[in-house]
Design an enzyme around this catalytic site. Structure first.
Site, PDB file in Angstrom:
ATOM      1  CG  HIS A 148       4.072   1.161   3.570  1.00 24.67           C
ATOM      2  ND1 HIS A 148       3.590   2.278   2.945  1.00 24.67           N
ATOM      3  CD2 HIS A 148       3.175   0.868   4.531  1.00 24.67           C
ATOM      4  CE1 HIS A 148       2.460   2.656   3.518  1.00 24.67           C
ATOM      5  NE2 HIS A 148       2.172   1.795   4.494  1.00 24.67           N
ATOM      6  CD  GLU A 182       2.331   3.854   7.735  1.00 24.78           C
ATOM      7  OE1 GLU A 182       1.150   4.225   7.784  1.00 24.78           O
ATOM      8  OE2 GLU A 182       2.663   2.718   7.368  1.00 24.78           O
ATOM      9  CG  HIS A 212      -0.554   5.622   3.829  1.00 25.43           C
ATOM     10  ND1 HIS A 212      -1.714   4.886   3.910  1.00 25.43           N
ATOM     11  CD2 HIS A 212       0.366   4.924   4.534  1.00 25.43           C
ATOM     12  CE1 HIS A 212      -1.503   3.801   4.629  1.00 25.43           C
ATOM     13  NE2 HIS A 212      -0.245   3.794   5.028  1.00 25.43           N
ATOM     14  NE  ARG A 255      -6.305  -3.446   0.793  1.00 26.24           N
ATOM     15  CZ  ARG A 255      -7.600  -3.266   1.064  1.00 26.24           C
ATOM     16  NH1 ARG A 255      -8.520  -3.456   0.141  1.00 26.24           N
ATOM     17  NH2 ARG A 255      -7.989  -2.895   2.259  1.00 26.24           N
ATOM     18  CD  GLN A 273      -1.080  -0.388   3.713  1.00 25.64           C
ATOM     19  OE1 GLN A 273      -1.217   0.539   4.499  1.00 25.64           O
ATOM     20  NE2 GLN A 273      -1.709  -1.535   3.857  1.00 25.64           N
TER      21      GLN A 273
HETATM   22 ZN    ZN Z   1       0.672   2.179   6.009  1.00 27.80          ZN
END
Ligand code: ZN
Length: 317
Positions: A174, A117, A99, A194, A97
């Protein structure tokens, strides 16, 4: 006004890739099933909010605390509480995925923030791996390899061990791999595109939806590794490792092995106990903590002492 460590009740999320490690290793007895993937330990996100356990704010959701008691957070600005702390039990591989960043999320999604993240690997099985980045040099190559299903050539696999730390900026391809227990500190967002789900089907025979166009829009090409160089400081009976410090968040690990005197000088600190037990003391009051606890040291908490034999992940913005 009195400032105290604000302990929170976590929220659990069932996931097809989840397991039982949150109960077996973190002693959360109330996980919903044997497919529990996520513990949202410190969350004000509308998809699952932590609720205060103790003291004068007991019963208040973190989002309401942010809304109505901004003094506890150094009067930081922003509609949404900025951070989200999770513990993830990747019992099987997570989907690959990516972001979006703040700007893309604001324009196309309901989330107010993008999602940068980072991961602290609490534990993993021998030979565990994760996906971090890709090998495509251009957007055309990235697209072609996806269309041809050349995942082995496209995805960068990295071997991991307990104690490793990964910074995952928005735009980074990642995926956590099977047998990995992770503490994730992220921007408070639930927007995921995704890219590849290993062609898995659920018990109805359905594949999960992919979001290839949006993924191609936001992926950083060529891949850039998120830079971080841990800085280690010793403070009395504690070792403090700073993994990352930037505009999104700062993340540290505190290894506590005895009594140390500290001072909370940030707008607020988010603390998650990943090992052991200990106690925070201030003004003749003590606040014991144990593995699996999550709490906030609010603004102006000031000087305190910490004692115990424990490992904590601490985040602030
Ligand atoms: Zn993630």
């Amino acid at each position: 006004m009195k400032r105290y460590p604000i302990f929170l009740n976590p929220v659990f999320k069932e996931r097809i890739w989840g397991g039982t490690a949150l109960r077996d290793k973190f002693h959360y007895e109330d996980i919903p099933s044997d497919l529990t993937g996520e513990c949202w330990g410190i969350s004000a996100h509308p998809h699952g909010q932590s609720v205060v356990k103790n003291g004068q704010y007991a019963g208040v959701a973190l989002g309401d605390l942010w809304e109505n008691h901004r003094e506890l957070f150094g009067r930081q600005e922003g509609e949404a509480f900025p951070l989200l702390t999770k513990i993830l039990d990747a019992n099987t591989d997570l989907s690959v995925q990516v972001h979006p960043d703040n700007e893309y999320a604001k324009r196309y999604e309901t989330d107010a923030l993008g999602k940068t993240e980072c991961w602290y690997i609490i534990d993993c099985k021998e030979g565990a791996k994760l996906i971090y980045g890709h090998t495509a040099a251009t957007r055309e190559e990235f697209k072609e390899r996806i269309e041809r299903g050349e995942w082995d050539q496209l995805l960068r696999e990295v071997a991991i061990k307990p104690g490793d730390f990964f910074y995952v900026p928005s735009g980074t391809i990642h995926a956590l791999g099977a047998g990995t227990l992770v503490l994730e500190t992220q921007q408070s967002s639930d927007t995921t595109y995704r890219v590849f789900d290993y062609d898995r089907v659920d018990d109805q025979g359905n594949k999960r939806e992919l979001h290839l166009q949006k993924a191609m829009d936001v992926t950083t090409i060529p891949h850039e590794a998120g830079h971080c160089e841990p800085k280690v400081t010793n403070i009395q009976e504690m070792t403090m490792t700073t993994f990352v410090e930037n505009e999104f968040f700062s993340v540290q690990k505190w290894d506590v092995s005895g009594v140390s005197q500290l001072e909370q000088t940030k707008d607020f600190m988010l603390v998650s106990v990943i090992k052991g037990t200990g106690v925070i003391s201030k003004n003749n009051e003590s606040y014991p903590f144990t593995i699996g606890d999550h709490f906030i040291l609010p603004c102006e908490f000031g000087e305190f002492s910490i004692d115990g034999d424990a490992e904590l992940i601490v985040a602030y913005k």
